[in-house]
Design a protein around this motif. Structure first.
Motif, PDB file in Angstrom:
ATOM      1  N   UNK A 149      14.729  82.794  34.040  1.00 43.46           N
ATOM      2  CA  UNK A 149      16.181  83.295  34.688  1.00 43.46           C
ATOM      3  C   UNK A 149      15.458  82.930  36.002  1.00 43.46           C
ATOM      4  N   UNK A 150      16.687  81.467  36.667  1.00 41.21           N
ATOM      5  CA  UNK A 150      16.717  80.606  37.966  1.00 41.21           C
ATOM      6  C   UNK A 150      17.486  80.069  37.826  1.00 41.21           C
ATOM      7  N   UNK A 151      18.297  80.790  39.183  1.00 41.45           N
ATOM      8  CA  UNK A 151      20.092  80.416  39.396  1.00 41.45           C
ATOM      9  C   UNK A 151      20.031  79.247  40.497  1.00 41.45           C
ATOM     10  N   UNK A 152      18.437  79.044  41.086  1.00 38.20           N
ATOM     11  CA  UNK A 152      18.068  77.912  42.562  1.00 38.20           C
ATOM     12  C   UNK A 152      17.961  76.522  41.570  1.00 38.20           C
ATOM     13  N   UNK A 153      19.612  75.570  41.698  1.00 33.68           N
ATOM     14  CA  UNK A 153      19.235  74.089  41.079  1.00 33.68           C
ATOM     15  C   UNK A 153      17.887  73.920  41.518  1.00 33.68           C
ATOM     16  N   UNK A 154      17.302  73.672  43.043  1.00 37.31           N
ATOM     17  CA  UNK A 154      16.627  72.893  43.257  1.00 37.31           C
ATOM     18  C   UNK A 154      15.095  73.412  42.122  1.00 37.31           C
ATOM     19  N   UNK A 155      14.713  74.967  42.537  1.00 35.36           N
ATOM     20  CA  UNK A 155      13.608  75.121  41.785  1.00 35.36           C
ATOM     21  C   UNK A 155      13.777  75.410  40.089  1.00 35.36           C
ATOM     22  N   UNK A 156      15.006  75.305  39.138  1.00 32.28           N
ATOM     23  CA  UNK A 156      15.101  74.645  38.041  1.00 32.28           C
ATOM     24  C   UNK A 156      14.674  73.224  38.736  1.00 32.28           C
ATOM     25  N   UNK A 157      15.084  72.155  39.129  1.00 31.96           N
ATOM     26  CA  UNK A 157      14.147  70.789  38.632  1.00 31.96           C
ATOM     27  C   UNK A 157      13.054  70.862  38.803  1.00 31.96           C
ATOM     28  N   UNK A 158      12.314  71.832  40.139  1.00 30.91           N
ATOM     29  CA  UNK A 158      11.096  71.720  40.160  1.00 30.91           C
ATOM     30  C   UNK A 158      10.389  72.180  38.885  1.00 30.91           C
ATOM     31  N   UNK A 159      10.530  73.387  38.191  1.00 37.41           N
ATOM     32  CA  UNK A 159      10.181  73.704  36.962  1.00 37.41           C
ATOM     33  C   UNK A 159      10.216  72.549  35.762  1.00 37.41           C
ATOM     34  N   UNK A 160      11.403  71.962  35.499  1.00 34.67           N
ATOM     35  CA  UNK A 160      11.520  71.141  34.651  1.00 34.67           C
ATOM     36  C   UNK A 160      10.657  70.622  34.782  1.00 34.67           C
ATOM     37  N   UNK A 161      10.504  69.680  36.189  1.00 40.46           N
ATOM     38  CA  UNK A 161       9.632  69.351  35.924  1.00 40.46           C
ATOM     39  C   UNK A 161       7.665  69.559  35.974  1.00 40.46           C
ATOM     40  N   UNK A 162       6.999  70.264  36.206  1.00 41.17           N
ATOM     41  CA  UNK A 162       6.353  70.815  36.213  1.00 41.17           C
ATOM     42  C   UNK A 162       6.107  71.158  34.594  1.00 41.17           C
ATOM     43  N   UNK A 163       6.509  71.135  33.906  1.00 40.98           N
ATOM     44  CA  UNK A 163       6.556  71.397  32.917  1.00 40.98           C
ATOM     45  C   UNK A 163       6.739  70.669  32.013  1.00 40.98           C
ATOM     46  N   UNK A 164       6.860  68.921  32.409  1.00 40.26           N
ATOM     47  CA  UNK A 164       6.949  67.975  31.441  1.00 40.26           C
ATOM     48  C   UNK A 164       5.160  67.476  31.855  1.00 40.26           C
ATOM     49  N   UNK A 165       4.349  67.922  33.413  1.00 38.78           N
ATOM     50  CA  UNK A 165       3.391  67.166  34.079  1.00 38.78           C
ATOM     51  C   UNK A 165       2.599  68.106  34.129  1.00 38.78           C
ATOM     52  N   UNK A 166       2.666  69.590  33.875  1.00 36.04           N
ATOM     53  CA  UNK A 166       1.424  70.615  34.033  1.00 36.04           C
ATOM     54  C   UNK A 166       0.619  69.950  33.359  1.00 36.04           C
ATOM     55  N   UNK A 167       0.383  70.081  31.934  1.00 38.86           N
ATOM     56  CA  UNK A 167      -0.937  69.662  31.081  1.00 38.86           C
ATOM     57  C   UNK A 167      -1.255  68.279  30.770  1.00 38.86           C
ATOM     58  N   UNK A 168      -2.091  67.410  31.252  1.00 41.33           N
ATOM     59  CA  UNK A 168      -2.214  66.090  31.456  1.00 41.33           C
ATOM     60  C   UNK A 168      -2.106  65.978  29.487  1.00 41.33           C
ATOM     61  N   UNK A 169      -2.607  66.481  28.848  1.00 43.43           N
ATOM     62  CA  UNK A 169      -3.048  66.543  27.748  1.00 43.43           C
ATOM     63  C   UNK A 169      -1.798  67.039  26.758  1.00 43.43           C
ATOM     64  N   UNK A 170      -0.184  67.299  27.592  1.00 40.36           N
ATOM     65  CA  UNK A 170       0.280  67.904  26.580  1.00 40.36           C
ATOM     66  C   UNK A 170       1.080  68.404  27.444  1.00 40.36           C
ATOM     67  N   UNK A 171       2.410  68.018  27.291  1.00 43.44           N
ATOM     68  CA  UNK A 171       3.457  68.555  27.778  1.00 43.44           C
ATOM     69  C   UNK A 171       4.321  70.141  27.081  1.00 43.44           C
TER      70      UNK A 171
END
Length: 135
Positions: free
Chosen positions: A37-59
């Motif tokens: 739950x995140x109303x801040x668009x910039x933070x939503x974007x950070x979460x989106x990008x990190x969830x893709x790249x967080x784990x090098x073995x899988x997203x």
């Protein structure tokens, strides 16, 4: 009534987004659905990008405003009841009995700590005794 957990970073400079990714990965080892739950668009974007790249073995599979995903990033609360809610908003959530677990991540800096203390007091006023995990 929902269970509420605070994750407090007392020594670590780890950022909220990193913590959320680690917790999501851990929670998703069991069948679970996570709502960020995140109303801040910039933070939503950070979460989106990190969830893709967080784990090098899988997203971590997820979507923005996609409630069919196992992890959903959204500015609004879900309709269904089977979600674990990560609250990135500045105020405590009303104790929606339908949510099994509300997670608050508090970074190690004074602004975040003050906000965390206010949220903690709000939950107590609502009759909830939050669990605290010091990291």
């Amino acid at each position: 009534m929902a269970k509420v957990s605070f994750y407090l970073f007392e020594k670590s400079p780890e950022r909220q987004v990193e913590s959320a990714c680690r917790l999501c990965r851990k929670i998703l080892r069991q069948p679970a659905r996570i709502w960020l739950l995140c109303a801040d668009a910039a933070l939503q974007q950070q979460l989106d990008e990190r969830l893709w790249s967080f784990d090098p073995a899988s997203f971590i599979p997820h979507g923005i405003d996609q409630p069919e995903a196992s992890v959903c990033i959204s500015a609004t609360l879900p309709e269904q009841s089977d979600w674990i809610i990560f609250n990135f908003n500045p105020e405590a959530l009303e104790p929606y009995a339908k949510f099994s677990h509300i997670i608050e991540i508090i970074e190690n800096h004074e602004t975040a700590k003050q906000l965390g203390r206010e949220k903690f007091k709000q939950y107590r006023r609502l009759g909830i005794e939050p669990n605290t995990h010091k990291l």
